[in-house]
Motif scaffolding. Structure first.
Motif, short mmCIF file in Angstrom:
data_model
loop_
_atom_site.label_atom_id
_atom_site.label_comp_id
_atom_site.label_asym_id
_atom_site.label_seq_id
_atom_site.Cartn_x
_atom_site.Cartn_y
_atom_site.Cartn_z
N LEU A 160 47.68 24.57 18.06
CA LEU A 160 47.01 24.15 16.83
C LEU A 160 47.76 24.65 15.60
N THR A 161 48.26 25.88 15.66
CA THR A 161 49.04 26.42 14.54
C THR A 161 50.27 25.55 14.27
N LEU A 170 51.26 22.82 11.16
CA LEU A 170 52.54 22.90 10.44
C LEU A 170 53.24 21.54 10.43
N LEU A 171 53.23 20.85 11.57
CA LEU A 171 53.88 19.55 11.65
C LEU A 171 53.21 18.53 10.72
N VAL A 172 51.88 18.50 10.73
CA VAL A 172 51.18 17.54 9.87
C VAL A 172 51.41 17.87 8.40
N ARG A 173 51.42 19.16 8.08
CA ARG A 173 51.67 19.57 6.69
C ARG A 173 53.06 19.12 6.25
N TRP A 174 54.05 19.32 7.10
CA TRP A 174 55.42 18.92 6.77
C TRP A 174 55.52 17.40 6.63
N LYS A 175 54.84 16.67 7.52
CA LYS A 175 54.91 15.22 7.46
C LYS A 175 54.30 14.70 6.16
N VAL A 176 53.12 15.20 5.80
CA VAL A 176 52.46 14.75 4.57
C VAL A 176 53.30 15.12 3.36
N LYS A 232 46.22 19.97 1.48
CA LYS A 232 45.55 21.26 1.33
C LYS A 232 44.50 21.49 2.41
N GLN A 233 43.96 20.40 2.96
CA GLN A 233 42.92 20.52 3.97
C GLN A 233 43.46 20.79 5.37
N VAL A 234 44.77 20.69 5.52
CA VAL A 234 45.37 20.83 6.85
C VAL A 234 45.21 22.24 7.40
N SER A 235 45.29 23.24 6.54
CA SER A 235 45.31 24.63 6.99
C SER A 235 44.07 25.03 7.77
N ASP A 236 42.93 24.43 7.45
CA ASP A 236 41.67 24.80 8.11
C ASP A 236 41.19 23.76 9.10
N ALA A 237 41.99 22.75 9.39
CA ALA A 237 41.55 21.64 10.24
C ALA A 237 41.70 21.99 11.71
N ASP A 238 40.75 21.50 12.53
CA ASP A 238 40.91 21.62 13.97
C ASP A 238 41.72 20.41 14.46
N ALA A 239 41.93 20.32 15.77
CA ALA A 239 42.81 19.28 16.31
C ALA A 239 42.31 17.88 15.98
N GLN A 240 41.00 17.66 16.10
CA GLN A 240 40.45 16.33 15.81
C GLN A 240 40.53 16.00 14.32
N GLN A 241 40.27 17.00 13.49
CA GLN A 241 40.34 16.79 12.04
C GLN A 241 41.78 16.50 11.59
N LEU A 242 42.75 17.10 12.28
CA LEU A 242 44.16 16.83 11.94
C LEU A 242 44.48 15.36 12.12
N LEU A 243 43.98 14.78 13.20
CA LEU A 243 44.21 13.35 13.42
C LEU A 243 43.62 12.51 12.29
N GLY A 244 42.43 12.90 11.84
CA GLY A 244 41.80 12.18 10.74
C GLY A 244 42.56 12.33 9.44
N LEU A 245 43.04 13.53 9.15
CA LEU A 245 43.80 13.76 7.92
C LEU A 245 45.12 13.00 7.94
N VAL A 280 53.27 19.75 20.99
CA VAL A 280 52.21 20.63 20.47
C VAL A 280 51.18 19.86 19.66
N TYR A 281 51.57 18.76 19.06
CA TYR A 281 50.62 17.91 18.32
C TYR A 281 50.28 16.70 19.18
N HIS A 282 51.29 15.98 19.61
CA HIS A 282 51.10 14.97 20.64
C HIS A 282 51.07 15.71 21.97
N ARG A 283 49.91 15.77 22.60
CA ARG A 283 49.80 16.50 23.85
C ARG A 283 50.39 15.67 24.99
#
Length: 312
Positions: A103-104, A108-114, A147-160, A224-227
Protein backbone atom coordinates in the motif's frame (compact mmCIF):
# COMPACT_ATOMS: atom_id res chain seq x y z
CA UNK A 1 21.78 4.18 -34.11
CA UNK A 2 18.64 2.24 -33.20
CA UNK A 3 19.10 -1.12 -31.46
CA UNK A 4 15.47 -2.05 -32.11
CA UNK A 5 14.60 -4.08 -35.23
CA UNK A 6 10.97 -3.93 -36.48
CA UNK A 7 9.69 -6.65 -38.83
CA UNK A 8 6.44 -5.63 -40.48
CA UNK A 9 6.59 -7.33 -43.90
CA UNK A 10 4.78 -10.63 -44.46
CA UNK A 11 6.90 -13.61 -45.52
CA UNK A 12 10.10 -12.09 -44.17
CA UNK A 13 12.69 -14.78 -43.47
CA UNK A 14 15.07 -14.63 -40.51
CA UNK A 15 18.21 -16.74 -40.34
CA UNK A 16 21.51 -16.88 -38.50
CA UNK A 17 24.74 -16.16 -40.32
CA UNK A 18 27.50 -16.58 -37.78
CA UNK A 19 27.10 -13.69 -35.35
CA UNK A 20 24.68 -11.80 -37.56
CA UNK A 21 20.95 -11.91 -38.18
CA UNK A 22 20.04 -12.23 -41.86
CA UNK A 23 16.78 -10.54 -42.85
CA UNK A 24 15.28 -11.52 -46.20
CA UNK A 25 12.33 -9.35 -47.22
CA UNK A 26 10.59 -10.17 -50.53
CA UNK A 27 11.79 -7.97 -53.39
CA UNK A 28 14.38 -6.23 -51.20
CA UNK A 29 18.13 -6.66 -50.75
CA UNK A 30 19.16 -9.06 -47.99
CA UNK A 31 20.11 -7.25 -44.78
CA UNK A 32 22.64 -8.41 -42.19
CA UNK A 33 22.34 -7.14 -38.61
CA UNK A 34 25.14 -7.97 -36.12
CA UNK A 35 23.63 -9.53 -32.99
CA UNK A 36 25.76 -7.40 -30.67
CA UNK A 37 24.04 -4.28 -32.02
CA UNK A 38 20.53 -5.53 -31.17
CA UNK A 39 18.58 -5.14 -27.93
CA UNK A 40 15.05 -5.92 -29.15
CA UNK A 41 13.21 -7.40 -32.12
CA UNK A 42 9.53 -6.53 -32.61
CA UNK A 43 7.62 -8.81 -34.98
CA UNK A 44 4.31 -7.51 -36.34
CA UNK A 45 3.74 -9.49 -39.55
CA UNK A 46 3.70 -13.25 -40.16
CA UNK A 47 7.34 -14.20 -40.76
CA UNK A 48 9.46 -17.32 -41.05
CA UNK A 49 11.72 -17.93 -38.04
CA UNK A 50 13.13 -21.07 -36.42
CA UNK A 51 12.99 -21.97 -32.73
CA UNK A 52 16.78 -22.26 -32.84
CA UNK A 53 17.03 -18.63 -33.89
CA UNK A 54 14.60 -17.52 -31.20
CA UNK A 55 16.67 -19.35 -28.61
CA UNK A 56 19.87 -17.74 -29.90
CA UNK A 57 18.34 -14.26 -29.72
CA UNK A 58 17.13 -14.87 -26.18
CA UNK A 59 20.52 -16.27 -25.14
CA UNK A 60 22.15 -13.14 -26.54
CA UNK A 61 19.96 -10.99 -24.27
CA UNK A 62 17.76 -9.79 -27.14
CA UNK A 63 14.09 -9.42 -26.21
CA UNK A 64 11.55 -10.55 -28.80
CA UNK A 65 8.15 -8.81 -28.84
CA UNK A 66 5.29 -10.29 -30.84
CA UNK A 67 2.45 -8.00 -31.89
CA UNK A 68 -0.58 -9.55 -33.58
CA UNK A 69 -1.24 -8.22 -37.09
CA UNK A 70 -4.95 -8.11 -36.19
CA UNK A 71 -4.77 -6.56 -32.73
CA UNK A 72 -2.09 -4.14 -31.60
CA UNK A 73 -3.44 -3.79 -28.05
CA UNK A 74 -1.42 -6.65 -26.56
CA UNK A 75 2.15 -7.81 -26.84
CA UNK A 76 3.67 -11.23 -26.20
CA UNK A 77 7.19 -11.26 -24.76
CA UNK A 78 10.02 -13.71 -25.28
CA UNK A 79 12.23 -12.31 -22.56
CA UNK A 80 15.97 -12.66 -22.01
CA UNK A 81 17.39 -15.26 -19.57
CA UNK A 82 16.57 -14.53 -15.94
CA UNK A 83 18.95 -12.33 -13.92
CA UNK A 84 21.37 -14.26 -11.73
CA UNK A 85 20.74 -12.33 -8.50
CA UNK A 86 17.89 -14.39 -7.09
CA UNK A 87 18.03 -12.48 -3.79
CA UNK A 88 16.51 -9.43 -5.44
CA UNK A 89 13.45 -11.39 -6.46
CA UNK A 90 13.15 -12.93 -3.00
CA UNK A 91 13.02 -9.42 -1.55
CA UNK A 92 10.42 -8.50 -4.16
CA UNK A 93 8.25 -11.53 -3.32
CA UNK A 94 8.46 -10.71 0.39
CA UNK A 95 7.29 -7.17 -0.34
CA UNK A 96 4.39 -8.36 -2.51
CA UNK A 97 3.17 -10.56 0.36
CA UNK A 98 3.23 -7.62 2.79
CA UNK A 99 -0.03 -5.67 2.28
CA UNK A 100 1.13 -2.66 4.31
CA UNK A 101 4.34 -2.23 2.30
CA UNK A 102 2.43 -2.74 -0.97
CA UNK A 103 0.00 0.00 0.00
CA UNK A 104 2.87 2.39 0.79
CA UNK A 105 4.41 1.78 -2.63
CA UNK A 106 1.04 1.89 -4.38
CA UNK A 107 0.37 5.33 -2.90
CA UNK A 108 3.77 6.48 -4.10
CA UNK A 109 3.13 5.22 -7.63
CA UNK A 110 -0.28 6.89 -7.88
CA UNK A 111 1.12 10.13 -6.46
CA UNK A 112 3.94 10.12 -9.03
CA UNK A 113 1.53 9.33 -11.86
CA UNK A 114 -0.88 12.15 -10.96
CA UNK A 115 2.07 14.52 -10.59
CA UNK A 116 3.25 13.55 -14.09
CA UNK A 117 -0.27 14.14 -15.45
CA UNK A 118 -0.29 17.58 -13.85
CA UNK A 119 3.05 18.38 -15.46
CA UNK A 120 1.73 17.24 -18.84
CA UNK A 121 -1.38 19.43 -18.50
CA UNK A 122 0.84 22.43 -17.83
CA UNK A 123 2.86 21.58 -20.95
CA UNK A 124 -0.36 21.51 -22.94
CA UNK A 125 -1.44 24.82 -21.37
CA UNK A 126 1.79 26.46 -22.55
CA UNK A 127 1.23 25.32 -26.15
CA UNK A 128 -2.54 25.39 -26.65
CA UNK A 129 -3.71 28.94 -26.04
CA UNK A 130 -7.40 28.31 -26.66
CA UNK A 131 -7.51 25.43 -24.15
CA UNK A 132 -4.96 26.80 -21.67
CA UNK A 133 -7.64 27.69 -19.14
CA UNK A 134 -9.14 24.18 -19.21
CA UNK A 135 -5.70 22.65 -18.84
CA UNK A 136 -4.91 24.74 -15.78
CA UNK A 137 -8.29 24.03 -14.17
CA UNK A 138 -7.80 20.31 -14.69
CA UNK A 139 -4.30 20.58 -13.27
CA UNK A 140 -5.66 22.18 -10.10
CA UNK A 141 -8.28 19.43 -9.83
CA UNK A 142 -5.55 16.81 -10.06
CA UNK A 143 -3.53 18.65 -7.40
CA UNK A 144 -6.45 18.26 -4.98
CA UNK A 145 -6.74 14.57 -5.83
CA UNK A 146 -3.02 14.10 -5.34
CA UNK A 147 -3.28 15.39 -1.77
CA UNK A 148 -5.81 12.67 -0.95
CA UNK A 149 -3.49 9.86 -1.99
CA UNK A 150 -1.48 9.81 1.24
CA UNK A 151 -4.41 8.61 3.36
CA UNK A 152 -6.16 6.41 0.78
CA UNK A 153 -6.59 2.66 1.14
CA UNK A 154 -6.17 0.31 -1.83
CA UNK A 155 -9.77 0.68 -3.04
CA UNK A 156 -9.73 4.46 -2.63
CA UNK A 157 -6.50 4.64 -4.66
CA UNK A 158 -8.29 3.08 -7.61
CA UNK A 159 -11.04 5.69 -7.31
CA UNK A 160 -8.59 8.58 -7.08
CA UNK A 161 -6.62 7.34 -10.07
CA UNK A 162 -9.84 6.94 -12.06
CA UNK A 163 -11.02 10.45 -11.17
CA UNK A 164 -7.65 11.88 -12.19
CA UNK A 165 -7.79 10.00 -15.51
CA UNK A 166 -11.29 11.30 -16.29
CA UNK A 167 -10.28 14.89 -15.63
CA UNK A 168 -7.06 14.48 -17.57
CA UNK A 169 -8.58 12.85 -20.66
CA UNK A 170 -11.51 15.24 -20.51
CA UNK A 171 -9.03 17.92 -21.50
CA UNK A 172 -6.94 15.68 -23.75
CA UNK A 173 -9.91 15.01 -26.02
CA UNK A 174 -10.18 18.74 -26.74
CA UNK A 175 -6.54 18.88 -27.83
CA UNK A 176 -6.69 16.25 -30.58
CA UNK A 177 -8.47 16.74 -33.96
CA UNK A 178 -12.23 16.30 -33.55
CA UNK A 179 -12.33 14.46 -36.89
CA UNK A 180 -10.64 11.45 -35.24
CA UNK A 181 -13.67 10.85 -33.01
CA UNK A 182 -11.86 10.62 -29.66
CA UNK A 183 -14.34 11.08 -26.80
CA UNK A 184 -12.35 9.62 -23.92
CA UNK A 185 -10.07 6.74 -23.08
CA UNK A 186 -11.47 3.44 -24.36
CA UNK A 187 -9.74 0.11 -24.91
CA UNK A 188 -10.32 -3.53 -25.82
CA UNK A 189 -11.18 -2.79 -28.55
CA UNK A 190 -10.01 0.74 -29.32
CA UNK A 191 -12.90 2.50 -31.13
CA UNK A 192 -10.96 5.34 -32.77
CA UNK A 193 -7.46 6.27 -34.03
CA UNK A 194 -6.37 8.12 -30.88
CA UNK A 195 -7.33 5.24 -28.60
CA UNK A 196 -5.63 2.82 -30.99
CA UNK A 197 -2.40 4.83 -30.79
CA UNK A 198 -2.61 5.14 -27.01
CA UNK A 199 -3.12 1.38 -26.60
CA UNK A 200 -0.29 0.54 -28.98
CA UNK A 201 2.11 2.94 -27.29
CA UNK A 202 1.22 1.74 -23.81
CA UNK A 203 1.76 -1.86 -24.95
CA UNK A 204 5.15 -1.03 -26.43
CA UNK A 205 6.26 0.75 -23.27
CA UNK A 206 4.92 -2.02 -21.02
CA UNK A 207 7.08 -4.41 -23.00
CA UNK A 208 10.03 -2.08 -22.43
CA UNK A 209 9.22 -2.04 -18.70
CA UNK A 210 9.21 -5.85 -18.56
CA UNK A 211 12.65 -5.95 -20.14
CA UNK A 212 14.04 -3.21 -17.89
CA UNK A 213 12.75 -4.92 -14.75
CA UNK A 214 14.18 -8.27 -15.74
CA UNK A 215 17.56 -6.71 -16.56
CA UNK A 216 17.50 -5.14 -13.09
CA UNK A 217 16.85 -8.54 -11.51
CA UNK A 218 13.14 -8.16 -10.73
CA UNK A 219 10.16 -10.27 -11.74
CA UNK A 220 7.79 -8.29 -14.01
CA UNK A 221 4.83 -10.45 -12.94
CA UNK A 222 4.65 -9.36 -9.28
CA UNK A 223 3.50 -5.79 -8.70
CA UNK A 224 2.59 -3.61 -5.75
CA UNK A 225 -0.28 -1.56 -7.19
CA UNK A 226 -1.40 -3.93 -9.91
CA UNK A 227 -1.56 -7.14 -7.89
CA UNK A 228 -0.80 -10.54 -9.33
CA UNK A 229 -3.12 -11.40 -12.22
CA UNK A 230 -3.23 -14.30 -14.63
CA UNK A 231 -0.96 -13.61 -17.59
CA UNK A 232 -0.36 -9.99 -16.55
CA UNK A 233 3.10 -8.42 -16.04
CA UNK A 234 1.84 -6.57 -12.96
CA UNK A 235 5.08 -4.84 -11.96
CA UNK A 236 5.61 -3.73 -15.57
CA UNK A 237 2.06 -2.31 -15.45
CA UNK A 238 3.04 -0.47 -12.27
CA UNK A 239 6.14 0.99 -13.86
CA UNK A 240 4.45 2.07 -17.09
CA UNK A 241 1.99 4.18 -15.10
CA UNK A 242 4.83 6.60 -14.41
CA UNK A 243 5.50 7.27 -18.10
CA UNK A 244 1.97 7.20 -19.54
CA UNK A 245 1.79 11.02 -19.72
CA UNK A 246 4.92 11.01 -21.89
CA UNK A 247 3.25 8.45 -24.14
CA UNK A 248 0.15 10.67 -24.27
CA UNK A 249 2.26 13.60 -25.41
CA UNK A 250 3.85 11.45 -28.10
CA UNK A 251 0.41 10.41 -29.42
CA UNK A 252 -0.82 14.01 -29.28
CA UNK A 253 2.10 15.14 -31.43
CA UNK A 254 1.47 12.39 -33.98
CA UNK A 255 -2.13 13.49 -34.57
CA UNK A 256 -1.83 17.22 -33.88
CA UNK A 257 0.95 17.54 -36.46
CA UNK A 258 -0.92 15.18 -38.78
CA UNK A 259 1.91 12.68 -39.03
CA UNK A 260 -0.93 10.16 -38.80
CA UNK A 261 -4.43 10.82 -40.17
CA UNK A 262 -7.71 8.97 -40.41
CA UNK A 263 -6.77 7.22 -43.66
CA UNK A 264 -3.86 5.50 -41.89
CA UNK A 265 -6.35 3.42 -39.88
CA UNK A 266 -8.81 0.66 -40.65
CA UNK A 267 -11.57 -1.19 -38.77
CA UNK A 268 -11.70 -4.91 -38.11
CA UNK A 269 -14.32 -6.60 -35.91
CA UNK A 270 -15.19 -3.30 -34.25
CA UNK A 271 -11.57 -2.36 -33.51
CA UNK A 272 -9.66 0.56 -34.97
CA UNK A 273 -6.22 -0.58 -36.13
CA UNK A 274 -3.20 1.12 -37.63
CA UNK A 275 -2.64 0.08 -41.25
CA UNK A 276 0.72 -0.94 -42.66
CA UNK A 277 1.37 2.51 -44.13
CA UNK A 278 0.63 4.03 -40.72
CA UNK A 279 2.92 1.57 -38.95
CA UNK A 280 5.68 2.62 -41.33
CA UNK A 281 5.29 6.14 -39.92
CA UNK A 282 4.57 5.19 -36.31
CA UNK A 283 7.51 2.92 -35.49
CA UNK A 284 10.32 5.27 -36.65
CA UNK A 285 8.65 8.12 -34.73
CA UNK A 286 8.38 5.90 -31.65
CA UNK A 287 12.07 5.04 -31.82
CA UNK A 288 13.19 8.67 -32.04
CA UNK A 289 10.68 10.59 -29.94
CA UNK A 290 10.34 8.13 -27.08
CA UNK A 291 14.02 7.26 -26.74
CA UNK A 292 14.35 9.50 -23.61
CA UNK A 293 11.26 7.83 -22.14
CA UNK A 294 12.71 4.37 -22.64
CA UNK A 295 15.99 5.38 -21.01
CA UNK A 296 13.98 6.79 -18.11
CA UNK A 297 12.19 3.44 -17.73
CA UNK A 298 15.52 1.64 -17.30
CA UNK A 299 16.65 4.20 -14.71
CA UNK A 300 13.38 3.76 -12.81
CA UNK A 301 13.78 -0.02 -12.79
CA UNK A 302 17.30 0.24 -11.36
CA UNK A 303 16.22 2.77 -8.74
CA UNK A 304 13.29 0.60 -7.72
CA UNK A 305 15.61 -2.35 -7.29
CA UNK A 306 18.03 -0.29 -5.21
CA UNK A 307 15.26 1.01 -2.95
CA UNK A 308 13.91 -2.47 -2.33
CA UNK A 309 17.40 -3.79 -1.56
CA UNK A 310 17.87 -0.97 0.97
CA UNK A 311 14.53 -1.78 2.59
CA UNK A 312 15.43 -5.45 2.72
Amino acid sequence: MSRHLYLDHANTQLALDGRSLTVKVPERPVAHVPLHLLERVTIVADIEVSTRLLHRLSSAGITITLLSPRSKSQATECLTPIHGNHGRRLQQYALVLDDARCLTWARLLVRWKVKAQRHQLLRFAARRGAEAGRCRRAERELALLQKQVSDADAQQLLGLEGSAARAYFGVFQRLVPASLGFSGRRKRPAPDPVNALLSLTYSMLTSECSRALQLAGLDPAYGVYHRVGYGRPSLACDLVELVRPQADHFVWRLVARQDLRAHHFTRQLGACLLKKEGRGIYFPCYEVRLAPCRRHIHRLARRLCQRWEQEG
